[in-house]
Design a protein around this motif. Structure first.
Motif, mmCIF file in Angstrom:
data_model
loop_
_atom_site.group_PDB
_atom_site.id
_atom_site.type_symbol
_atom_site.label_atom_id
_atom_site.label_comp_id
_atom_site.label_asym_id
_atom_site.label_seq_id
_atom_site.Cartn_x
_atom_site.Cartn_y
_atom_site.Cartn_z
ATOM 1 N N GLY A 1 0.818 -1.216 0.000
ATOM 2 C CA GLY A 1 0.000 0.000 0.000
ATOM 3 C C GLY A 1 0.844 1.255 0.000
ATOM 4 O O GLY A 1 0.578 2.202 -0.746
ATOM 5 N N LEU A 2 1.867 1.274 0.839
ATOM 6 C CA LEU A 2 2.718 2.453 0.897
ATOM 7 C C LEU A 2 3.585 2.571 -0.348
ATOM 8 O O LEU A 2 3.861 3.678 -0.816
ATOM 9 C CB LEU A 2 3.554 2.444 2.173
ATOM 10 C CG LEU A 2 2.716 2.526 3.457
ATOM 11 C CD1 LEU A 2 3.603 2.467 4.683
ATOM 12 C CD2 LEU A 2 1.840 3.742 3.489
ATOM 13 N N ASP A 3 3.966 1.439 -0.913
ATOM 14 C CA ASP A 3 4.705 1.458 -2.167
ATOM 15 C C ASP A 3 3.828 2.037 -3.281
ATOM 16 O O ASP A 3 4.317 2.736 -4.163
ATOM 17 C CB ASP A 3 5.182 0.048 -2.517
ATOM 18 C CG ASP A 3 6.106 0.036 -3.716
ATOM 19 O OD1 ASP A 3 7.011 0.892 -3.782
ATOM 20 O OD2 ASP A 3 5.938 -0.837 -4.592
ATOM 21 N N ALA A 4 2.528 1.773 -3.211
ATOM 22 C CA ALA A 4 1.596 2.282 -4.225
ATOM 23 C C ALA A 4 1.515 3.810 -4.230
ATOM 24 O O ALA A 4 1.198 4.413 -5.243
ATOM 25 C CB ALA A 4 0.201 1.686 -4.007
ATOM 26 N N ILE A 5 1.828 4.438 -3.088
ATOM 27 C CA ILE A 5 1.818 5.910 -3.047
ATOM 28 C C ILE A 5 3.227 6.492 -3.086
ATOM 29 O O ILE A 5 3.423 7.678 -2.867
ATOM 30 C CB ILE A 5 1.034 6.460 -1.827
ATOM 31 C CG1 ILE A 5 1.651 5.984 -0.518
ATOM 32 C CG2 ILE A 5 -0.429 6.130 -1.931
ATOM 33 C CD1 ILE A 5 1.128 6.706 0.710
ATOM 34 N N GLY A 6 4.223 5.609 -3.339
ATOM 35 C CA GLY A 6 5.579 6.099 -3.544
ATOM 36 C C GLY A 6 6.459 6.163 -2.311
ATOM 37 O O GLY A 6 7.495 6.810 -2.340
#
Length: 176
Positions: free
Chosen positions: A79-84
């Motif tokens: 999830g956090l990777d999805a927002i960079g």
């Protein structure tokens, strides 16, 4: 790739700034069926997960389990990777969920030498004292103190070391 809604982006962005990546409380105005749908979709996508709430720390409850316990929501690495948000920061923050609040706040400051030290120790090859000194400008005794005091004692991270003939003593953050 799934397109992220503004609500999902807001939930994950706020979670990235909270100790332990807590996704609660949800944005104002998001409750009831809309909250259930948004959270259900994010769980299905693997962006957040339900974990047992730490009631001693007054973590917000997502739902009660009926046995005197409850669950809360945390943002996952995906999830956090999805927002960079960088995976190194995500893994470190996920490991701090049960740490002291002041330790969590210290580790959340990106761009600090401590964050740089953590990133170097999380590399598969780890880092030697000499490599850390070159990158941070710290003295060797300061590095050993940071590993022992800040990382191990204050943040509760597991740091291992091994002696290699070509590099000397190499330190790594354990994945456990």
């Amino acid at each position: 790739m799934t397109k992220m809604t503004d609500t999902q982006t807001l939930i994950l962005t706020r979670a990235s700034a909270r100790p332990g990546n807590l996704a609660l409380p949800l944005p104002e105005g998001l409750h009831g069926a809309a909250a259930k749908m948004a959270v259900g979709r994010m769980i299905k996508l693997g962006w957040i997960e339900e974990v047992e709430a730490n009631l001693r720390r007054d973590e917000p409850l997502w739902r009660e389990t009926g046995d005197g316990h409850g669950t809360t929501l945390i943002a996952t690495e995906a999830g956090l990777d999805a927002i960079g948000i960088e995976p190194v920061v995500v893994r470190t923050m996920a490991g701090l969920r049960d740490a002291k609040p002041e330790a969590i706040a210290a580790a959340q400051r990106p761009g600090t030498k401590q964050a740089q030290l953590i990133a170097m120790l999380q590399r598969p090859e780890g880092a030697s004292i000499a490599e850390i000194a070159e990158a941070t400008g710290w003295q060797h005794h300061s590095i050993r103190g940071a590993i022992s005091g800040s990382l191990k004692k204050k943040l509760g991270l597991t740091v291992t070391s091994e002696k290699l003939a070509e590099r000397g003593r190499v330190y790594k953050l354990s994945s456990s």
